[in-house]
Design a protein around this motif. Structure first.
Motif, mmCIF file in Angstrom:
data_model
loop_
_atom_site.group_PDB
_atom_site.id
_atom_site.type_symbol
_atom_site.label_atom_id
_atom_site.label_comp_id
_atom_site.label_asym_id
_atom_site.label_seq_id
_atom_site.Cartn_x
_atom_site.Cartn_y
_atom_site.Cartn_z
ATOM 1 N N ARG A 286 -22.938 -11.483 14.427
ATOM 2 C CA ARG A 286 -23.243 -11.890 15.815
ATOM 3 C C ARG A 286 -24.259 -13.025 15.843
ATOM 4 N NH1 ARG A 286 -22.510 -6.289 16.291
ATOM 5 N NH2 ARG A 286 -24.714 -5.850 15.910
ATOM 6 N N ALA A 287 -25.228 -12.975 14.919
ATOM 7 C CA ALA A 287 -26.215 -14.059 14.853
ATOM 8 C C ALA A 287 -25.570 -15.367 14.421
ATOM 9 C CB ALA A 287 -27.337 -13.676 13.884
ATOM 10 N N VAL A 288 -24.636 -15.280 13.482
ATOM 11 C CA VAL A 288 -23.955 -16.486 13.013
ATOM 12 C C VAL A 288 -23.099 -17.082 14.122
ATOM 13 C CG1 VAL A 288 -22.208 -17.338 11.406
ATOM 14 C CG2 VAL A 288 -24.016 -15.831 10.592
ATOM 15 N N VAL A 289 -22.452 -16.224 14.900
ATOM 16 C CA VAL A 289 -21.675 -16.709 16.044
ATOM 17 C C VAL A 289 -22.591 -17.459 17.015
ATOM 18 C CG1 VAL A 289 -20.383 -15.998 18.089
ATOM 19 C CG2 VAL A 289 -19.877 -14.957 15.873
ATOM 20 N N ALA A 290 -23.783 -16.899 17.257
ATOM 21 C CA ALA A 290 -24.705 -17.504 18.224
ATOM 22 C C ALA A 290 -25.290 -18.818 17.725
ATOM 23 C CB ALA A 290 -25.833 -16.523 18.547
ATOM 24 N N THR A 291 -25.462 -18.947 16.411
ATOM 25 C CA THR A 291 -26.149 -20.128 15.862
ATOM 26 C C THR A 291 -25.206 -21.133 15.218
ATOM 27 O OG1 THR A 291 -26.520 -18.959 13.766
ATOM 28 C CG2 THR A 291 -28.256 -18.811 15.434
ATOM 29 N N GLY A 292 -23.960 -20.728 14.970
ATOM 30 C CA GLY A 292 -23.019 -21.625 14.315
ATOM 31 C C GLY A 292 -23.294 -21.842 12.836
ATOM 32 N N LEU A 293 -23.967 -20.890 12.196
ATOM 33 C CA LEU A 293 -24.355 -21.059 10.799
ATOM 34 C C LEU A 293 -23.275 -20.554 9.835
ATOM 35 C CD1 LEU A 293 -28.119 -20.003 11.019
ATOM 36 C CD2 LEU A 293 -27.234 -22.293 10.601
ATOM 37 N N TRP A 294 -22.030 -20.866 10.136
ATOM 38 C CA TRP A 294 -20.950 -20.392 9.286
ATOM 39 C C TRP A 294 -20.992 -21.022 7.902
ATOM 40 C CZ3 TRP A 294 -18.543 -16.145 10.385
ATOM 41 C CH2 TRP A 294 -18.497 -15.724 11.724
ATOM 42 N N ALA A 295 -21.332 -22.278 7.800
ATOM 43 C CA ALA A 295 -21.391 -22.939 6.496
ATOM 44 C C ALA A 295 -22.443 -22.299 5.604
ATOM 45 C CB ALA A 295 -21.682 -24.425 6.676
ATOM 46 N N VAL A 331 -15.566 -23.553 12.506
ATOM 47 C CA VAL A 331 -14.996 -23.566 11.163
ATOM 48 C C VAL A 331 -14.144 -24.819 10.962
ATOM 49 C CG1 VAL A 331 -13.292 -22.424 9.686
ATOM 50 C CG2 VAL A 331 -15.103 -21.084 10.789
ATOM 51 N N ASP A 332 -13.364 -25.153 11.995
ATOM 52 C CA ASP A 332 -12.519 -26.343 11.899
ATOM 53 C C ASP A 332 -13.373 -27.607 11.834
ATOM 54 O OD1 ASP A 332 -9.893 -27.515 11.857
ATOM 55 O OD2 ASP A 332 -10.227 -28.185 13.909
ATOM 56 N N LYS A 333 -14.428 -27.642 12.631
ATOM 57 C CA LYS A 333 -15.308 -28.807 12.678
ATOM 58 C C LYS A 333 -15.955 -29.054 11.316
ATOM 59 C CE LYS A 333 -19.540 -30.395 15.011
ATOM 60 N NZ LYS A 333 -20.567 -30.030 16.027
ATOM 61 N N GLN A 334 -16.332 -27.977 10.627
ATOM 62 C CA GLN A 334 -17.009 -28.111 9.345
ATOM 63 C C GLN A 334 -16.052 -27.988 8.148
ATOM 64 O OE1 GLN A 334 -20.898 -26.315 8.846
ATOM 65 N NE2 GLN A 334 -20.895 -25.582 10.956
ATOM 66 N N ASP A 335 -14.750 -27.875 8.467
ATOM 67 C CA ASP A 335 -13.720 -27.786 7.425
ATOM 68 C C ASP A 335 -14.018 -26.633 6.463
ATOM 69 O OD1 ASP A 335 -11.418 -28.409 6.069
ATOM 70 O OD2 ASP A 335 -12.329 -29.960 4.835
ATOM 71 N N LEU A 336 -14.128 -25.435 7.038
ATOM 72 C CA LEU A 336 -14.466 -24.244 6.249
ATOM 73 C C LEU A 336 -13.296 -23.278 6.112
ATOM 74 C CD1 LEU A 336 -17.968 -23.522 7.866
ATOM 75 C CD2 LEU A 336 -17.513 -24.685 5.705
ATOM 76 N N TRP A 337 -12.087 -23.753 6.413
ATOM 77 C CA TRP A 337 -10.943 -22.835 6.402
ATOM 78 C C TRP A 337 -10.719 -22.216 5.024
ATOM 79 C CZ3 TRP A 337 -9.223 -20.870 10.645
ATOM 80 C CH2 TRP A 337 -9.329 -21.600 11.847
ATOM 81 N N GLU A 338 -11.012 -22.955 3.986
ATOM 82 C CA GLU A 338 -10.814 -22.418 2.634
ATOM 83 C C GLU A 338 -11.681 -21.188 2.393
ATOM 84 O OE1 GLU A 338 -11.149 -23.917 -2.031
ATOM 85 O OE2 GLU A 338 -11.243 -25.368 -0.388
ATOM 86 N N LEU A 339 -12.857 -21.167 3.006
ATOM 87 C CA LEU A 339 -13.743 -20.008 2.885
ATOM 88 C C LEU A 339 -13.382 -18.902 3.864
ATOM 89 C CD1 LEU A 339 -17.171 -21.866 2.531
ATOM 90 C CD2 LEU A 339 -15.885 -20.724 0.720
ATOM 91 N N GLN A 362 -4.143 -23.179 15.440
ATOM 92 C CA GLN A 362 -2.864 -23.862 15.617
ATOM 93 C C GLN A 362 -2.984 -25.327 15.196
ATOM 94 O OE1 GLN A 362 0.103 -22.599 16.456
ATOM 95 N NE2 GLN A 362 -0.791 -20.539 16.470
ATOM 96 N N ASP A 363 -4.118 -25.933 15.554
ATOM 97 C CA ASP A 363 -4.339 -27.330 15.172
ATOM 98 C C ASP A 363 -4.410 -27.448 13.636
ATOM 99 O OD1 ASP A 363 -4.412 -27.946 17.814
ATOM 100 O OD2 ASP A 363 -6.609 -28.065 17.943
ATOM 101 N N GLN A 364 -5.072 -26.460 12.996
ATOM 102 C CA GLN A 364 -5.182 -26.487 11.548
ATOM 103 C C GLN A 364 -3.819 -26.299 10.900
ATOM 104 O OE1 GLN A 364 -7.459 -27.161 9.452
ATOM 105 N NE2 GLN A 364 -6.621 -26.362 7.540
ATOM 106 N N ALA A 365 -3.042 -25.353 11.455
ATOM 107 C CA ALA A 365 -1.722 -25.079 10.894
ATOM 108 C C ALA A 365 -0.803 -26.286 11.046
ATOM 109 C CB ALA A 365 -1.101 -23.861 11.572
ATOM 110 N N GLY A 366 -0.969 -26.985 12.193
ATOM 111 C CA GLY A 366 -0.126 -28.162 12.420
ATOM 112 C C GLY A 366 -0.496 -29.297 11.493
#
Length: 366
Positions: A286-295, A331-339, A362-366
């Motif tokens: 939940r904290a990561v969602v709020a802060t965008g710290l996925w990377a 995730v798409d913005k930071q290109d983290l789909w591989e993770l 969908q954008d990534q799949a396309g």
């Protein structure tokens, strides 16, 4: 780092206004720069509108020898009023009087001095006196006042002071420092061995929030060094760090440090008992969602035990639609789909369906 900086600013304002910190707890929820500006305004309000009496006392003080003025300050004025008068004097005159005062009296007075006058006075004091006053402040446990002064102390004095104060005092002073830009230089003066000792003190004495705050105020190699020193603590103490972070919701301070660790250090964090519980893992998601710290978070997820990774996957898959879409876009913005894809594979069918239907996916799949 705003939560920790906000906490420090709130403590400083409470100290300035001489009120219990809990009465100002609401300030912690405000933007830290706003709180800092409020502290600056409070200083001006307190010291710029001083009673005429202070100017009269200051004028009289100029007419007598410094030793006589020091005796009057000690016996008639007391530490608080003496500090107020010192703030109305020319720095050179204030320094002359301070040189004649007992160190204990000066240390007590420091807490009440106009912060804007510190540099001009300190620059005119004998180095031996500066060192003795700083050590006295440490012995009094007045770390907030030390944090106000330390940024104005010359290197020769600091090199003498640091060996005379304990690790906890160094850490608490760093947490309260008024001039964060100066902190990196102070860490260099500490040296590698003493920094390791200071971080060990954070581990042993439960001062992890202070250590996280210090790490957040430095940059580059120093921040990485602090992260590695923390990760190298015994498992029970490192686990206490994660528990503290979870209890105080300090993930925004911790995760950027975890991202700096090497693979072995990251695995040591991933294996902590506290990161096996659904409550803690749910909180960090939940904290990561709020802060965008996925990377910063996903590399740690990749080395979590299978059961813990499943908890993260289930928690992420159950996020509200808006949060899930924000997650995918970040995730798409930071290109983290591989993770992210290994995490998606652990989700149940319903969660996968929701993920695959997201516009970002969908954008990534396309």
């Amino acid at each position: 780092m705003d939560p920790l900086r906000g906490r420090a600013e709130t403590l400083k304002i409470a100290h300035l206004l001489d009120v219990p910190p809990d009465t100002l707890a609401f300030l912690r929820d405000l933007p830290v720069e706003d709180v800092r500006r409020f502290r600056t305004q409070s200083v001006a309000a307190l010291f710029d509108r001083a009673p005429d009496m202070l100017d009269r006392i200051a004028s009289a003080t100029r007419l007598v020898p410094a030793g006589v003025a020091a005796a009057i300050s000690q016996k008639a004025l007391g530490p608080r009023l003496a500090a107020a008068v010192a703030g109305r004097l020319e720095p050179a005159r204030a320094a002359d009087i301070i040189e004649k005062l007992p160190v204990s009296f000066t240390a007590e007075s420091c807490a009440h001095l106009d912060p804007r006058r510190i540099r001009g006075i300190v620059e005119r004091l004998d180095e031996n006196l500066v060192v003795r006053v700083a050590v006295a402040l440490a012995e009094r446990g007045d770390h907030l006042t030390m944090g106000r002064f330390v940024g104005h102390l010359p290197d020769p004095a600091l090199r003498r002071i640091l060996p005379q104060v304990d690790d906890a005092a160094v850490l608490r002073t760093g947490f309260a420092i008024d001039d964060p830009e100066r902190l990196g230089h102070l860490i260099e003066l500490l040296g590698a061995d003493r920094l390791a000792s200071v971080i060990g003190s954070a581990s042993a004495e439960g001062l992890w929030p202070e250590a996280l705050a210090v790490a957040g105020m430095v940059t580059g190699e120093q921040r990485g060094r602090i992260a590695s020193l923390a990760a190298g603590q015994p498992q029970d103490r490192l686990d206490a760090l994660v528990v503290t972070v979870a209890e105080q919701d300090l993930w925004e301070a911790l995760l950027p440090l975890v991202a700096l660790l090497d693979a072995a250090e990251r695995r040591a964090v991933a294996e902590l008992p506290s990161l096996r519980g659904a409550d803690v893992l749910g909180g960090v998601v939940r904290a990561v969602v709020a802060t965008g710290l996925w990377a910063e978070f996903l590399p740690l997820v990749g080395v979590l035990p299978d059961a813990s990774r499943k908890v993260v996957a289930d928690t992420a898959g159950a996020l509200p639609e808006r949060d899930l879409d924000a997650l995918a876009r970040e995730v798409d913005k930071q290109d983290l789909w591989e993770l992210v894809m290994p995490l998606v594979e652990l989700m149940d069918d319903a969660a996968k369906t929701r993920i695959f239907a997201l516009p970002a996916f969908q954008d990534q799949a396309g």
